[in-house]
Design a protein around this motif. Sequence first.
Motif, PDB file in Angstrom:
ATOM      1  N   MET A  43      57.422  31.196  60.207  1.00 13.27           N
ATOM      2  CA  MET A  43      56.632  32.272  59.565  1.00 13.27           C
ATOM      3  C   MET A  43      55.178  31.831  59.450  1.00 13.27           C
ATOM      4  N   ILE A  44      54.995  30.530  59.196  1.00 11.07           N
ATOM      5  CA  ILE A  44      53.638  29.972  59.290  1.00 11.07           C
ATOM      6  C   ILE A  44      53.470  29.579  60.747  1.00 11.07           C
ATOM      7  N   LYS A  45      52.642  30.332  61.443  1.00 11.47           N
ATOM      8  CA  LYS A  45      52.448  30.133  62.888  1.00 11.47           C
ATOM      9  C   LYS A  45      51.221  29.272  63.114  1.00 11.47           C
ATOM     10  N   CYS A 103      55.422  21.480  52.548  1.00 13.37           N
ATOM     11  CA  CYS A 103      56.771  21.125  52.968  1.00 13.37           C
ATOM     12  C   CYS A 103      56.694  19.720  53.530  1.00 13.37           C
ATOM     13  N   LEU A 139      57.435  25.454  50.742  1.00  6.53           N
ATOM     14  CA  LEU A 139      57.176  26.248  51.957  1.00  6.53           C
ATOM     15  C   LEU A 139      58.039  25.809  53.145  1.00  6.53           C
ATOM     16  N   CYS A 140      59.130  25.081  52.874  1.00  9.40           N
ATOM     17  CA  CYS A 140      59.920  24.565  54.009  1.00  9.40           C
ATOM     18  C   CYS A 140      60.515  25.687  54.870  1.00  9.40           C
ATOM     19  N   GLU A 141      61.009  26.724  54.219  1.00  8.46           N
ATOM     20  CA  GLU A 141      61.584  27.841  54.982  1.00  8.46           C
ATOM     21  C   GLU A 141      60.515  28.462  55.883  1.00  8.46           C
ATOM     22  N   GLU A 142      59.314  28.655  55.321  1.00 11.52           N
ATOM     23  CA  GLU A 142      58.221  29.302  56.072  1.00 11.52           C
ATOM     24  C   GLU A 142      57.809  28.456  57.279  1.00 11.52           C
ATOM     25  N   PHE A 143      57.786  27.135  57.112  1.00 15.41           N
ATOM     26  CA  PHE A 143      57.425  26.263  58.233  1.00 15.41           C
ATOM     27  C   PHE A 143      58.532  26.212  59.276  1.00 15.41           C
ATOM     28  N   ASP A 163      61.061  28.230  59.886  1.00 11.62           N
ATOM     29  CA  ASP A 163      61.389  29.486  60.574  1.00 11.62           C
ATOM     30  C   ASP A 163      60.205  30.047  61.352  1.00 11.62           C
ATOM     31  N   TRP A 173      49.654  33.050  58.505  1.00  7.96           N
ATOM     32  CA  TRP A 173      50.860  33.266  57.711  1.00  7.96           C
ATOM     33  C   TRP A 173      50.724  34.637  57.078  1.00  7.96           C
ATOM     34  N   ASP A 174      51.640  35.503  57.449  1.00  4.69           N
ATOM     35  CA  ASP A 174      51.653  36.825  56.843  1.00  4.69           C
ATOM     36  C   ASP A 174      50.290  37.509  56.991  1.00  4.69           C
TER      37      ASP A 174
END
Length: 421
Positions: free
Chosen positions: A58-60, A218, A50-54, A56, A86-87
């Motif tokens: 995306m996970i707020k 991540c 989940l590194c990209e999601e954290f 960028d 998240w989403d």
Amino acid sequence: GNRAENNLVQTHRPAEGTEGETHQNQSTPGVAPHAWLRNGACPACFGDNLCEEFEDGMIKLRSEVTAGKVRSEVATGKVLSYTGTWDGREVTVTQCASAERLERFERFVCRNVSRNASRCDAGDVLLKQDLKALLQVQHLRKAWQILYPNKSSLPATTCMSRPFLKMLLRTFDENGNKRLSRLEQAHLYTALHTCPHLALLKALPRKKLPFPAFLGACGNLVAMETAGKPLSTYLEVKGRWQVRANLSLQLLDMLDGFRNKDPDWLLMFGNVDVKSFAVSADGQLILTDLDAMMVIDKHDMDKSTTKREGVCNEDCFGKFAYDLFEHPERTCRQAGRYGDLMAALTCRNILGCWQTDGLAQGRASLSAAKDTACAYGRGLLYGPPRRVKTDLQDLLTECAEETEHDGRTKALKQIRVLLAS
């Protein structure tokens, strides 16, 4: 003497947190600070899916994650755990381990796995080694020496067995090719020495168990679904007795299920706390914190020792915990005898308010008035109907500290009858 380093009944987490470093993304509202992600340590980390999601955003995370807040929490040594989205769905993000524990782990890797301890990068070391020889039952049972060197809690690895290890190996085989790459080995090895309770959350089949869904990781951060509102809110606001009686029944059923439902596994934890539970939108009780939960292979257990002689209360359970550290092989086999530990702690720490002031023996109180004797001022079953109050208090007292052989088991049966009436 040593009642399992005084802790079976109360476990305290080690101080959690990381140094409040300043990083460019720390001021970005809702984005996890780098000092907290620690993904530079990978592959000596829980995972990286989940590194990209954290990174960028995306996970707020909720807006309280600001540099100041992180620094102040680090200073007070709190566990960093936040809610976020998240989403479109609610998530909870928690640290895998404290900076102190991560440093202890890295030192351990450099001293024991690497051949060159002076100039050593733990992630590098883990990636260069084939960790197969270290991902073995005997080795992993000793993980508590890094996790809880002061023996303050019993980690999931305490009763490690071949079938349990097999389940973990399957879970960390991210690409499903039936063998662990060096990267996957490094993630599993790190997880089992830094936050095995989260590895457990990832591995256990959620369809059968009342746990939140594991979403990914991540570095030092792990994301899971938010299960619902904390059970502790039912102690703070004046709620209907019937609702609380139902939640108490669910709790007793859950603990009974951990002991008896699965033919292969006994799930057992040595610390039962209101903070570990949440209530979903449809009123179902969820166990949100698997810290201090052990997984014991029933096929390994000594069949002749499921019955216990005499009474078993705090000292007896404390000795069991102490023996788990000192002689895990033998003691894990006898765990079936101590399965009622969870019920004893629940009656004492959650359902009633345990009072010992000036009393020769402790006693469960169900007074609706707030009382400093217990963590949240009162037990979950406070203020019951007058017709059951005295009986219920007596039964909870016997459940917490039995006075006769099998007294706890008999008391639990009667408690269920009263709660269902």
